[in-house]
Design an enzyme around this catalytic site. Structure first.
Site, PDB file in Angstrom:
ATOM      1  N   GLU A 167       0.867  -1.138  -0.033  1.00 33.27           N
ATOM      2  CA  GLU A 167       0.070   0.029  -0.043  1.00 33.27           C
ATOM      3  C   GLU A 167       0.829   1.257   0.074  1.00 33.27           C
ATOM      4  O   GLU A 167       0.574   2.325   0.845  1.00 33.27           O
ATOM      5  CB  GLU A 167      -0.850   0.051   1.316  1.00 33.27           C
ATOM      6  CG  GLU A 167      -2.114  -1.116   1.003  1.00 33.27           C
ATOM      7  CD  GLU A 167      -3.207  -0.844   1.939  1.00 33.27           C
ATOM      8  OE1 GLU A 167      -3.138  -0.144   2.957  1.00 33.27           O
ATOM      9  OE2 GLU A 167      -4.230  -1.473   1.725  1.00 33.27           O
ATOM     10  N   GLU A 378      -6.359  -8.254   0.032  1.00 32.93           N
ATOM     11  CA  GLU A 378      -7.175  -7.683   1.065  1.00 32.93           C
ATOM     12  C   GLU A 378      -8.693  -7.249   0.698  1.00 32.93           C
ATOM     13  O   GLU A 378      -8.704  -6.730  -0.493  1.00 32.93           O
ATOM     14  CB  GLU A 378      -6.566  -6.319   1.842  1.00 32.93           C
ATOM     15  CG  GLU A 378      -5.413  -6.705   2.444  1.00 32.93           C
ATOM     16  CD  GLU A 378      -4.601  -5.614   3.386  1.00 32.93           C
ATOM     17  OE1 GLU A 378      -5.672  -4.843   3.793  1.00 32.93           O
ATOM     18  OE2 GLU A 378      -3.420  -5.558   3.372  1.00 32.93           O
TER      19      GLU A 378
HETATM   20  C1  BGP Z   1      -4.917  -1.945   4.908  1.00 33.90           C
HETATM   21  C2  BGP Z   1      -3.829  -2.357   5.522  1.00 33.90           C
HETATM   22  C3  BGP Z   1      -4.004  -3.605   6.455  1.00 33.90           C
HETATM   23  C4  BGP Z   1      -5.280  -3.263   7.422  1.00 33.90           C
HETATM   24  C5  BGP Z   1      -6.464  -2.695   6.442  1.00 33.90           C
HETATM   25  C6  BGP Z   1      -7.705  -2.405   7.329  1.00 33.90           C
HETATM   26  O1  BGP Z   1      -4.828  -0.457   4.445  1.00 33.90           O
HETATM   27  O2  BGP Z   1      -2.916  -2.931   4.521  1.00 33.90           O
HETATM   28  O3  BGP Z   1      -2.854  -3.295   7.407  1.00 33.90           O
HETATM   29  O4  BGP Z   1      -5.196  -2.769   8.517  1.00 33.90           O
HETATM   30  O5  BGP Z   1      -6.130  -1.782   5.447  1.00 33.90           O
HETATM   31  O6  BGP Z   1      -7.424  -1.254   7.822  1.00 33.90           O
HETATM   32  P1  BGP Z   1      -7.565  -0.814   9.415  1.00 33.90           P
HETATM   33  O7  BGP Z   1      -6.969  -1.756  10.067  1.00 33.90           O
HETATM   34  O8  BGP Z   1      -7.173   0.673   9.569  1.00 33.90           O
HETATM   35  O9  BGP Z   1      -9.147  -0.736   9.496  1.00 33.90           O
END
Ligand code: BGP
Length: 481
Positions: A167, A378
């Protein structure tokens, strides 16, 4: 009617990242990463958990992988913590850290699970931040190269799929949460893009290393990605959406797949004193690091509208409360675009627009633009979950979210897009980057709260059992209601 199944050999799986699930932040030679430090500062400000224990995957990976196997997972996407392998970032190799990842990878393979390994997921060794401000310095590229070379060389016969950096677009957007940035530097927005330029070099070098070292190895970046719709049919809003797409998406994609910076985005940065310094030979390094695929982290879409010239520049906001509507702000780039709420879409409790159709949109759009295979690394619903007396979590909203996204993914596949894998976030509950353990994503519940780590017992959620059937039927069951 033809059975609507996914391609043979499709890599159904799930995802985590090291600092969000391992815990053991200072064990077996590991030193602090910038995320250990950041999470602990954030915990003090917000009351959320820090990264010291999280879900204790470091000690419980065997139990977790047993549950993954029962789920039917064909792939597991996780990250390696640089600070376990080379604790101070540029010094000695830590054999105990190497042994941990060797055991984790072997356990995956022994259970028929393909490891998909991320080299970098926000967690730079803190020592490199103290030494030279981390990614802000070009030295980070050299140190990353040494770390990446060691890891790739060590696991080249066990790991086929490699993800370079997680990311970059989100790191630019939330740079002082994804990095430790000194207060004196925080107002200097050019550094966001300088850091990113260094990561572009690091990404390209890692791609080249995989191609040189790993027999049959495949490599690509994992990009946090949202399609950006025009807020209205006004041509000015359509152009604003295009501008936003250029700066937030194509700016990264054109580097990965075309080996150059997106022109419109770069011009905007130049005009505003934000463009990175590019040294002689940098673009050659970037061009030499070809990606085999793109990995996408897809949660939500965004909308953009025209932005006047005379407003202040701002970056994306947060919702810290988990109450809809408490988002602290939207990104604004004077004369270029502003991000706004899409009134057509419902949101999560943390104001992320829920948009399954966006999954079809990005897959088709990206395949048309770059013609490369795509992975979903993801995707998932951040929600409040409750463990009920029967030891279950009835997470119907998560099932509905994943089902609709999978249906949209199938439509893209049916339209000819090559999708290799689906690894939703997250395999187990883990530390959210922004909302502690209040906001959960896991298919497996981990019994702890922000204040109390309890016994960290695992409980498969209803979504786990639902997804188990999806995998067993190679996707055919997503069409059942
Ligand atoms: C993405 C990341 C993850 C994860 C996810 C959810 O941006 O790669 O690491 O955390 O988002 O985000 P959050 O944990 O802020 O809800």
């Amino acid at each position: 009617m033809l059975e609507r199944k996914f391609p043979e050999g499709f890599l159904w799986g799930a995802s985590t990242s090291a600092y969000q699930c391992e815990g053991a932040a200072l064990e077996d030679g590991k030193m602090l990463s910038q995320q250990d430090v950041e999470s602990s500062q954030y915990a003090k400000r917000t009351g959320f958990a820090d990264a010291s224990v999280t879900s204790d995957h470091y000690h419980r990976y065997k139990e977790d992988i047993r549950l993954f196997k029962e789920l039917g997972m064909k792939s597991y996407r996780f990250s390696i913590a640089w600070s376990r392998i080379i604790p101070d970032g540029d010094g000695e190799i830590n054999e105990k850290g190497v042994a941990y990842y060797r055991a984790l990878i072997d356990e995956c393979i022994a259970n028929g699970i393909e490891p998909i390994v991320t080299l970098y997921h926000y967690d730079l060794p803190m020592a490199l931040v103290e030494k030279y401000d981390g990614w802000i310095s070009r030295q980070s590229v050299k140190d990353f190269e040494r770390y990446a070379r060691f890891v790739i060389e060590t696991f080249k016969y066990k790991v086929k799929y490699w993800l370079t950096i997680n990311e970059q677009s989100i790191i630019v957007q939330f740079w002082d949460r994804k990095n430790i940035v000194r207060d004196e530097l925080k107002g200097n927005d050019q550094l966001r893009f300088q850091m990113n330029h260094h990561m572009n070099l690091a990404h390209a070098i890692a791609c080249k290393l995989v191609h040189e070292l790993v027999p049959g190895g495949k490599v690509g970046a994992a990009l946090g990605y949202s399609p950006i719709y025009a807020a209205s049919c006004k041509p000015q809003d359509a152009i604003a959406a295009m501008n936003a797409h250029d700066l937030k998406n194509s700016f990264y994609l054109d580097i990965y797949f075309k080996g150059h910076y997106n022109k419109a985005a770069f011009r905007y940065l130049e005009k505003n004193g934000l463009a990175p310094v590019i040294e002689n030979g940098d673009m050659d390094i970037i061009r030499a690091g070809e990606s085999d695929f793109l990995a996408l982290n897809y949660y939500n879409s965004e909308a953009a509208k025209a932005c006047p010239d005379d407003v202040a520049r701002s970056w994306a906001g947060y919702n810290l409360t988990g109450k809809k509507g408490d988002m602290s702000g939207y990104e604004t780039h004077p004369g270029f675009y502003q991000i706004c709420k899409n009134p057509e879409l419902d949101t999560t409790d943390w104001d992320w627009a829920i948009d399954p159709d966006g999954m079809e949109y990005i897959l088709r759009d990206l395949y048309t633009r770059y013609n490369k295979p795509l992975m979903i690394t993801e995707n998932g619903l951040g929600a409040y979950d409750t463990l009920t007396e029967d030891g279950r979590v009835h997470d119907d909203a998560r099932i509905d979210y994943i089902k609709k996204h999978l249906r949209a993914m199938y439509r893209a596949i049916d339209a000819g897009v090559e999708v290799i894998s689906y690894n939703p976030w997250s395999a187990i509950d883990l530390l959210s980057t922004s909302n502690g353990y209040k906001k959960r994503y896991g298919l497996i519940y981990v019994d702890r709260t922000d204040d109390d780590v309890k016994e960290l017992k695992r409980y498969p959620k209803d979504s786990y059992y639902w997804y188990q059937k999806v995998i067993a039927t190679n996707g055919a069951s997503i069409w059942e209601d």
